[in-house]
Design a protein around this motif. Structure first.
Motif, PDB file in Angstrom:
ATOM      1  N   ARG A 379      30.152  14.177  18.770  1.00  0.00           N
ATOM      2  CA  ARG A 379      29.633  13.803  17.194  1.00  0.00           C
ATOM      3  C   ARG A 379      30.711  12.853  16.519  1.00  0.00           C
ATOM      4  N   VAL A 381      31.474   9.753  13.419  1.00  0.00           N
ATOM      5  CA  VAL A 381      31.340   9.069  12.153  1.00  0.00           C
ATOM      6  C   VAL A 381      31.823   7.763  12.215  1.00  0.00           C
ATOM      7  N   ALA A 409      34.271  13.037  14.873  1.00  0.00           N
ATOM      8  CA  ALA A 409      33.877  13.703  13.673  1.00  0.00           C
ATOM      9  C   ALA A 409      34.712  15.201  13.726  1.00  0.00           C
ATOM     10  N   GLU A 468      26.712   9.441  10.225  1.00  0.00           N
ATOM     11  CA  GLU A 468      27.098  10.182  11.341  1.00  0.00           C
ATOM     12  C   GLU A 468      26.052  10.106  12.486  1.00  0.00           C
TER      13      GLU A 468
END
Length: 472
Positions: A379, A381, A409, A468
């Motif tokens: 994940r 950003v 993230a 995101e």
């Protein structure tokens, strides 16, 4: 006078070969260096040093045309470029750098042979001397740093053209006049730098590229599209997603003697720059005689400690697979230097994914970290902001560009960072240092930078557009 046998033999005097040879000699290891063309290798003679010298001339021409924007009178606004003076400035700086390398080798006591080397056996090399004759040299250890050269693509009609107008990244630097219309085949680092340079010097410039985006090796669409828009703003015409091109001579009466045809357009150019890649200089080394294997592209595969399939022979720099950057070549020297003096643990070339690069367009495009399409699963950003948010850029009238950081993230670690700006490479270097030192995005956001500096923008990028996303 060269001897017959040495402790160490270095083939090529590039950014790894020259410091390695002098270091080996400093360890009281008898050392010979063989160089085919000129001391100091591609970077000093045909690569970084001369091209960035010429890019500086292009920037001066660009700023001269913009003098009125800064309230400065520049006569009638016409900018005249003396290409021969641009070329001579480049030559003088190259000669100065090369002379420094030559003195360094001489002062260290390294024996230098100017000629072309080829292996006779795993420990023995034959050298065809440039001033005539041939000699044979053997060594206990051999280091290959022969680099690469511009590739010549197979394009229908290429051989039918006036070859004095068909250029590569070396010959284009020796032009004594600005081309009327320069066609550039290839949209990578080399193609873009020369395209913008000659546009600024006064040429009409067209880029033809087979991929849908420029800079295929830096595949973040947002960053690449930003730089593409800047180059278009500078007046460079682009044809992207071109699967093939055919070439032919124009009618003899034409001042634009080269005709290029693609599936969608026909154009005429005065000069053609081939910027479609580079080829390792391994074809003349007779590597089979040393039991050294090659990749399908002609590169020499190496172990983590840079040894080849013959353990006492090592390969450094662009001749091996991997990023073909001068800073990688010099780091290869660092690895070997460390292992020559190591008391135990070996240093390896298993660098992490934080290898930096800079495209020296203006503004520069600095990048560190994996390509956008090569991010590991996880994940993320991303944060981005335009160059118009940078105080230093507003004050200097240099707002073109953007910055973008990709953050893990979960940990806050900066995984990838790109900066398109006048000093994009320097700003990227600050982030690279933070990444290596374990400083996350919040640390950069809260750091006190001098005002007004380009680095200060690293306080603000994390307040830009936030996205995101997940990599499966």
């Amino acid at each position: 006078m060269a001897k017959n046998h040495y402790d160490a033999l270095v083939l090529g005097s590039g950014q790894a070969g020259t410091p390695l040879a002098t270091h080996l000699q400093s360890l009281s290891l008898s050392t010979c260096l063989v160089e085919r063309s000129h001391i100091a290798g591609c970077c000093v003679n045909e690569g970084c040093t001369p091209t960035k010298t010429m890019v500086a001339s292009g920037r001066v021409a660009y700023l001269a045309r913009r003098a009125g924007d800064y309230g400065v009178s520049a006569g009638n606004g016409e900018v005249k470029v003396d290409m021969q003076k641009v070329r001579q400035r480049k030559r003088d700086i190259v000669n100065s750098f090369r002379g420094g390398s030559e003195r360094r080798l001489k002062d260290s006591g390294v024996d230098v042979l100017m000629g072309e080397a080829s292996f006779v056996s795993p420990n023995e090399v034959s050298v065809k001397l440039n001033d005539g004759g041939e000699t044979t040299v053997s060594a206990d250890k051999i280091y290959i740093n022969v680099g690469c050269r511009p590739s010549r693509p197979s394009i229908p009609g290429l051989d039918d053209l006036d070859q004095s107008r068909v250029l590569d990244s070396t010959s284009i630097q020796e032009l004594g006049e600005v081309p009327e219309h320069l066609a550039v085949l290839g949209g990578g680092y080399i193609g873009l730098e020369f395209a913008q340079l000659f546009r600024r010097l006064g040429a009409k410039v067209t880029i033809i590229h087979r991929s849908p985006r420029l800079l295929s090796k830096l595949d973040d669409p947002e960053l690449v599209d930003c730089l593409t828009s800047i180059l278009k703003e500078d007046g460079i015409t682009m044809h992207l997603s071109v699967p093939h091109t055919t070439l032919s001579p124009s009618p003899s009466s034409s001042s634009l003697p080269i005709t290029l045809k693609t599936p969608t357009t026909t154009l005429h150019a005065s000069h053609l720059l081939l910027a479609t890649g580079r080829t390792p200089n391994t074809s003349t080394l007779s590597l089979a005689s040393a039991n050294i294997s090659l990749t399908p592209t002609g590169h020499i595969p190496v172990s983590p400690t840079l040894s080849t399939t013959t353990s006492h022979i090592f390969a450094l720099g662009d001749v091996k697979p991997g990023p073909a950057f001068t800073h990688i070549s010099y780091d290869d020297f660092r690895i070997l230097r460390s292992n020559l003096s190591s008391s135990g643990t070996s240093t390896t070339h298993a660098r992490d994914k934080r290898v930096p690069s800079v495209v020296y367009t203006d503004p520069q495009f600095g990048h560190v970290g994996p390509k956008f399409g090569a991010l590991p699963r996880g994940r993320y950003v991303s944060y981005s902001m335009p160059g118009g948010w940078v105080a230093r850029g507003l004050e200097t009238g240099e707002t073109r560009g953007m910055m973008k950081g990709v953050v893990d993230a979960g940990t806050g670690e900066v995984v990838s960072f790109g900066a398109i700006g006048v000093e994009g490479g320097e700003v990227m270097g600050v982030v690279q240092m933070a990444m290596v030192g374990g400083v996350g995005w919040e640390g950069l956001r809260d750091m006190v930078f001098a005002h007004p500096s380009w680095g200060e923008s690293l306080n603000n990028v994390w307040g830009g557009e936030r996205r995101e996303f997940v990599v499966e």
